[in-house]
Write an enzyme that holds these catalytic residues in place. Structure first.
Site, PDB file in Angstrom:
ATOM      1  CB  THR A 181     -36.841 -29.993  26.921  1.00 54.19           C
ATOM      2  OG1 THR A 181     -38.145 -30.149  26.357  1.00 54.19           O
ATOM      3  CG2 THR A 181     -36.075 -31.300  26.802  1.00 54.19           C
TER       4      THR A 181
ATOM      5  N   GLY B  27     -32.256 -28.729  24.628  1.00 52.06           N
ATOM      6  CA  GLY B  27     -32.955 -30.008  24.632  1.00 52.06           C
ATOM      7  C   GLY B  27     -32.277 -31.062  23.778  1.00 52.06           C
ATOM      8  CE1 TYR B  28     -33.703 -36.489  24.347  1.00 54.10           C
ATOM      9  CE2 TYR B  28     -35.982 -35.982  23.908  1.00 54.10           C
ATOM     10  CZ  TYR B  28     -35.031 -36.718  24.577  1.00 54.10           C
ATOM     11  OH  TYR B  28     -35.408 -37.687  25.469  1.00 54.10           O
TER      12      TYR B  28
ATOM     13  CE1 TYR C  56     -45.906 -34.776  23.502  1.00 56.69           C
ATOM     14  CE2 TYR C  56     -46.408 -36.252  21.690  1.00 56.69           C
ATOM     15  CZ  TYR C  56     -45.634 -35.252  22.237  1.00 56.69           C
ATOM     16  OH  TYR C  56     -44.613 -34.705  21.497  1.00 56.69           O
TER      17      TYR C  56
ATOM     18  CD  GLU D  95     -32.565 -20.199  21.880  1.00 58.85           C
ATOM     19  OE1 GLU D  95     -32.935 -19.445  22.806  1.00 58.85           O
ATOM     20  OE2 GLU D  95     -32.990 -21.362  21.752  1.00 58.85           O
TER      21      GLU D  95
ATOM     22  CE  LYS E  53     -43.445 -34.136  18.263  1.00 57.17           C
ATOM     23  NZ  LYS E  53     -42.268 -33.442  17.709  1.00 57.17           N
TER      24      LYS E  53
HETATM   25  P1  NAI Z   1     -36.432 -27.394  23.149  1.00 57.47           P
HETATM   26  O1  NAI Z   1     -37.421 -26.331  23.398  1.00 57.47           O
HETATM   27  O2  NAI Z   1     -35.376 -27.648  24.158  1.00 57.47           O
HETATM   28  O3  NAI Z   1     -35.692 -27.124  21.741  1.00 57.47           O
HETATM   29  C1  NAI Z   1     -36.352 -26.523  20.660  1.00 57.47           C
HETATM   30  C2  NAI Z   1     -35.357 -25.942  19.685  1.00 57.47           C
HETATM   31  O4  NAI Z   1     -36.073 -25.383  18.569  1.00 57.47           O
HETATM   32  C3  NAI Z   1     -34.492 -24.815  20.238  1.00 57.47           C
HETATM   33  O5  NAI Z   1     -33.183 -24.978  19.736  1.00 57.47           O
HETATM   34  C4  NAI Z   1     -35.123 -23.557  19.656  1.00 57.47           C
HETATM   35  O6  NAI Z   1     -34.224 -22.466  19.505  1.00 57.47           O
HETATM   36  C5  NAI Z   1     -35.553 -24.079  18.306  1.00 57.47           C
HETATM   37  N1  NAI Z   1     -36.584 -23.276  17.648  1.00 57.47           N
HETATM   38  C6  NAI Z   1     -37.844 -23.021  18.063  1.00 57.47           C
HETATM   39  N2  NAI Z   1     -38.497 -22.269  17.149  1.00 57.47           N
HETATM   40  C7  NAI Z   1     -37.621 -22.043  16.140  1.00 57.47           C
HETATM   41  C8  NAI Z   1     -37.693 -21.336  14.904  1.00 57.47           C
HETATM   42  N3  NAI Z   1     -38.801 -20.723  14.485  1.00 57.47           N
HETATM   43  N4  NAI Z   1     -36.581 -21.309  14.125  1.00 57.47           N
HETATM   44  C9  NAI Z   1     -35.437 -21.913  14.513  1.00 57.47           C
HETATM   45  N5  NAI Z   1     -35.327 -22.612  15.663  1.00 57.47           N
HETATM   46  C10 NAI Z   1     -36.399 -22.666  16.454  1.00 57.47           C
HETATM   47  O7  NAI Z   1     -37.304 -28.710  22.855  1.00 57.47           O
HETATM   48  P2  NAI Z   1     -36.997 -30.282  22.845  1.00 57.47           P
HETATM   49  O8  NAI Z   1     -37.764 -30.925  23.932  1.00 57.47           O
HETATM   50  O9  NAI Z   1     -35.570 -30.577  22.659  1.00 57.47           O
HETATM   51  O10 NAI Z   1     -37.786 -30.675  21.522  1.00 57.47           O
HETATM   52  C11 NAI Z   1     -37.154 -30.991  20.300  1.00 57.47           C
HETATM   53  C12 NAI Z   1     -37.944 -32.083  19.612  1.00 57.47           C
HETATM   54  O11 NAI Z   1     -37.890 -33.271  20.412  1.00 57.47           O
HETATM   55  C13 NAI Z   1     -39.426 -31.724  19.456  1.00 57.47           C
HETATM   56  O12 NAI Z   1     -39.858 -32.164  18.197  1.00 57.47           O
HETATM   57  C14 NAI Z   1     -40.070 -32.510  20.564  1.00 57.47           C
HETATM   58  O13 NAI Z   1     -41.401 -32.818  20.295  1.00 57.47           O
HETATM   59  C15 NAI Z   1     -39.195 -33.767  20.573  1.00 57.47           C
HETATM   60  N6  NAI Z   1     -39.315 -34.572  21.787  1.00 57.47           N
HETATM   61  C16 NAI Z   1     -39.203 -34.053  23.055  1.00 57.47           C
HETATM   62  C17 NAI Z   1     -39.396 -34.858  24.164  1.00 57.47           C
HETATM   63  C18 NAI Z   1     -39.290 -34.333  25.546  1.00 57.47           C
HETATM   64  O14 NAI Z   1     -39.675 -35.053  26.477  1.00 57.47           O
HETATM   65  N7  NAI Z   1     -38.768 -33.157  25.758  1.00 57.47           N
HETATM   66  C19 NAI Z   1     -39.705 -36.295  24.009  1.00 57.47           C
HETATM   67  C20 NAI Z   1     -39.702 -36.732  22.675  1.00 57.47           C
HETATM   68  C21 NAI Z   1     -39.543 -35.894  21.608  1.00 57.47           C
HETATM   69 NA    NA Z   2     -33.943 -29.303  20.548  1.00 60.02          NA
END
Ligand code: NAI
Ligand code: NA
Length: 397
Positions: free
Chosen positions: A276, A51-52, A235, A74, A244
């Protein structure tokens, strides 16, 4: 072994390691097609594998020449199970970074633990030049054990006002269906804030500060989301919104501290809605995303994760065109939130039905993005080819 996609609702049960390589490569190619930029040299990314967080790491490494430490949760190969998508993304990133002579170090485990913080700090001190210039906080998790009281909290994707019923897309069945988001108990709200709020971000900064590994001018950015009216119920006014807002409050506390001690900065960045692993399981969200993509693509302003993060870094965090709101939040979601965009999304939202959703939304685009997160649906990957898991099992992030 031949690996085929298997889905359960918004969850992918399988992923393709060779496809993951293509997923990462395309993001790297995008960054390389853009101008290089002056940015940080030593970066720590919490949530770096998908993701991000992954997109941010790619932009910083290949756009600004940053050396990176990634922390992610992972799984590798276990018997016939091919490991998680983020595992393969990380391996693909490593290979590409190494080719460019860029240090890329990974810690796979629980970012919420103190042990992880200690391990990372030790590495920064002993093998990473002693200091970091930037910390990106991009975690999305359903569970967190508080390292201080040892209690395990689970986040809940629920409403805080009333039951919310609305349409969503089920990628497994390829249908539009009604979902209901129930109301959270006070305990569930509190737990979600514990998991997805700012507490752990603050613990990281405190530990890094104590460890003496923050450089002068150090910056930190955490990723958040606000979203438009049609998603407020699920949300902004949901449990995740409460978490958030806590994260945003934490950015102010951290900013005061960092400014004083390091002439540094802390920000929250509100990102655009994208498919994501984390967002695909939020009720209603996938349909909103599919309608949004339709509108933004027609207007020529659609961004994927890499375009969105590259713009945040080059224009805002390390550039001269930051979009900041009155609450001091960086706003790369500014194109999503444009009035004309939201007016058109709302009009589509009123028209969308289970019969027409594939035509009037960018269903195909949203689904492709979802599949590609898991290494599927790339036209140049041979999905009938045998994947040698024994060979792949030798690779480690
Ligand atoms: P994602 O699920 O793709 O990435 C999450 C990451 O967190 C992964 O690298 C995962 O391995 C890691 N992770 C999870 N639990 C963990 C732990 N206990 N220890 C270490 N690493 C851990 O999610 P995404 O969407 O990239 O989200 C990242 C941030 O971006 C979040 O805060 C989300 O709220 C925010 N965000 C996402 C949006 C979307 O539309 N997807 C929009 C705006 C913000
Ligand atoms: Na991420």
């Amino acid at each position: 072994m031949v690996i085929k996609p298997r889905l359960k609702g918004g969850l992918a049960l399988t992923n393709h390691p060779i496809g993951a390589k293509e997923f990462v490569k395309r993001q790297i190619d995008y960054v390389k097609s853009q101008d290089k930029y002056e940015g940080p040299k030593k970066v720590l990314i919490i949530g770096s594998s998908s993701g991000y967080g992954l997109a941010t790491r790619i932009s910083l490494a290949f756009g600004a020449g940053a050396e990176t430490i990634g922390v992610a949760f992972e799984k590798g190969v276990e018997g016939k199970r091919a490991g998680s998508a983020g595992w393969w993304n990380t391996i693909a990133f490593n290979e590409a970074a190494e080719k460019e002579g860029l240090v890329s170090k990974n810690f796979i485990g629980d970012a919420f633990s103190m042990e992880m913080k200690d391990d990372v700090i030790k590495f920064i001190k002993e093998e990473f030049g002693g200091k970091i210039d930037l910390l990106i906080y991009s975690l999305a998790s359903a569970v967190r054990t508080d390292p201080i009281d040892g209690v395990t909290y689970r986040s809940a994707l629920k409403s805080t006002t009333k039951d919310i019923t609305g349409p969503t897309i089920n990628f497994e069945k390829e249908v539009m269906e009604e979902t209901t988001m129930g109301v959270a108990t006070p305990d569930e709200i509190k737990s979600t804030v514990k998991v997805m709020g700012g507490e752990d971000w603050k613990l990281w900064i405190e530990a890094l500060d104590k460890g003496g590994v923050l450089s002068e001018g150090f910056k930190t950015v955490a990723y958040s989301y606000l979203g438009p009216k049609v998603t407020y119920g699920i949300y902004k006014e949901g449990t995740i919104g409460a978490a958030k807002r806590d994260l945003e409050h934490t950015s102010d506390v951290l900013n005061d501290f960092l400014k004083e001690k390091y002439n540094g900065e802390a920000y929250v960045s509100l990102s655009k809605a994208l498919m994501t692993k984390a967002s695909a399981v939020i009720p209603i969200f996938p349909l909103y995303a599919a309608l949004l993509y339709k509108v933004m693509k027609e207007k020529g302003i659609h961004e994927g994760t890499i375009e969105q993060k590259h713009r945040l870094l080059t224009q805002m965090v390390y550039g001269n065109n930051p979009v900041i709101d009155e609450e001091r939040r960086l706003r790369p979601d500014n194109w999503e939130m444009r009035e004309d965009v939201q007016a058109e999304v709302e009009a589509l939202w009123d028209k969308v039905t289970p019969d027409n959703f594939k035509e009037i939304s960018d269903y195909a685009g949203a689904r492709e993005e979802f599949m590609q997160l898991n290494g599927f649906d790339f036209d140049n990957v041979d999905y009938d080819a045998d994947v040698d898991l024994d060979e792949l099992a030798k690779l480690k992030p």
